[in-house]
Design a protein around this motif. Sequence first.
Motif, short mmCIF file in Angstrom:
data_model
loop_
_atom_site.label_atom_id
_atom_site.label_comp_id
_atom_site.label_asym_id
_atom_site.label_seq_id
_atom_site.Cartn_x
_atom_site.Cartn_y
_atom_site.Cartn_z
N GLY A 77 0.81 -1.21 0.00
CA GLY A 77 0.00 0.00 0.00
C GLY A 77 0.84 1.26 0.00
N MET A 78 1.94 1.25 0.75
CA MET A 78 2.82 2.41 0.77
C MET A 78 3.45 2.66 -0.60
N ILE A 79 3.85 1.59 -1.28
CA ILE A 79 4.42 1.74 -2.62
C ILE A 79 3.38 2.32 -3.57
N MET A 80 2.15 1.81 -3.50
CA MET A 80 1.09 2.32 -4.36
C MET A 80 0.86 3.81 -4.12
N GLN A 81 0.85 4.24 -2.89
CA GLN A 81 0.62 5.64 -2.58
C GLN A 81 1.75 6.52 -3.09
N MET A 82 2.98 6.04 -3.00
CA MET A 82 4.11 6.83 -3.47
C MET A 82 4.10 6.95 -4.99
N LEU A 83 3.84 5.83 -5.67
CA LEU A 83 3.87 5.86 -7.13
C LEU A 83 2.68 6.60 -7.71
N ALA A 84 1.52 6.47 -7.08
CA ALA A 84 0.32 7.17 -7.55
C ALA A 84 0.27 8.60 -7.03
N ARG A 85 1.14 8.93 -6.06
CA ARG A 85 1.19 10.27 -5.47
C ARG A 85 -0.16 10.65 -4.89
N ASN A 86 -0.74 9.71 -4.16
CA ASN A 86 -2.06 9.92 -3.58
C ASN A 86 -2.17 9.12 -2.30
N ARG A 87 -2.65 9.74 -1.23
CA ARG A 87 -2.70 9.12 0.08
C ARG A 87 -3.84 8.10 0.22
N PHE A 88 -4.78 8.11 -0.70
CA PHE A 88 -5.96 7.26 -0.54
C PHE A 88 -5.96 6.09 -1.54
N VAL A 89 -4.77 5.66 -1.92
CA VAL A 89 -4.64 4.56 -2.88
C VAL A 89 -3.99 3.38 -2.19
#
Length: 317
Positions: A63-75
């Motif tokens: 989840g942390m990787i997804m948020q960093m790559l998508a640049r969004n806290r709710f991903v």
Amino acid sequence: MWLAAGGLLLLALASLFVGVADVTPSALLDPQTRAATLEALTASRLPRTAALILTGSSLAVAGMIMQMLARNRFVEPSTAGTIEAASFGMLMMLIFFPGAPVILKMTGSAAAALVGTAFFVYLIRRIPAHSPLLVPLAGIMLGAIIGSVTAFIAYRANLLQSLGAWRNGDFSLVISGRYEMLWLTLAFTLAAYLFADRFTIAALGADISRNLGLDYEKALAVGLAIVAAVSAIVVTTVGSIPFLGLVVPNLVSLAVGDNQRRALPWVALTGALLVLSCDMAGRLIVYPYEIPVGTVFGVVGGLVFLFLLLRRPARAS
């Protein structure tokens, strides 16, 4: 960090002695019950505890990787269509290759999860930057579409029961010999730590990353591959746990910031602690029956998600 690790160890030890079967220190010391108790401990309790720790830590890191790559806290994987795509891939493997080894089915599931996640990343690049809440909304809609198609195919193939098992995390059936694939998530978590600095730079955006000398496309591909592999392994082994990859990185970032190399151990520890706690609560609330950990964490994670949503809407991106 040492206190958190010690708390995780104590919680893991407590988890070994919670359940219907009489597994207690006194039963282990009693010569008359030692054999049966030791068998229950090694065949069920130890594998279950290990599976909980591996699942919690790896999904939180994904989840942390997804948020960093998508640049969004709710991903996270469950709000980006990744979990639904992994379920779709597993269903296709069951239909067309029912006799294939588990590792091959898992590979098919991971490939589908990778395609679904890559499409999500492609999709959010077309969303205006000033609309951060549209990103998880787009992911939820994408997941709903994939999930609907998967449910229809599963209904026609008489596999709805299997699909339901993948959608709700349940560790009640975890025994020795049926969870060992989860150890692969440890390798992917370590890989995420090795690439943590690259993911931190990639979170600044494609242009800034390239100016800093980072191969942005390579970092993106590695991150998506880790997320897809972890999601596929967890889904095919114990099912999905909603909101885990969303709330844990957000809670950790409030305390230690956004540097992935510094935050990743905390994310892994916090994810394992929360999953262990919710699993023990699920075993005790309606004892001797059991509530799946996915259901318990869905309630807890949903409340935390609403808190994060209302607390800092201006920092959502």
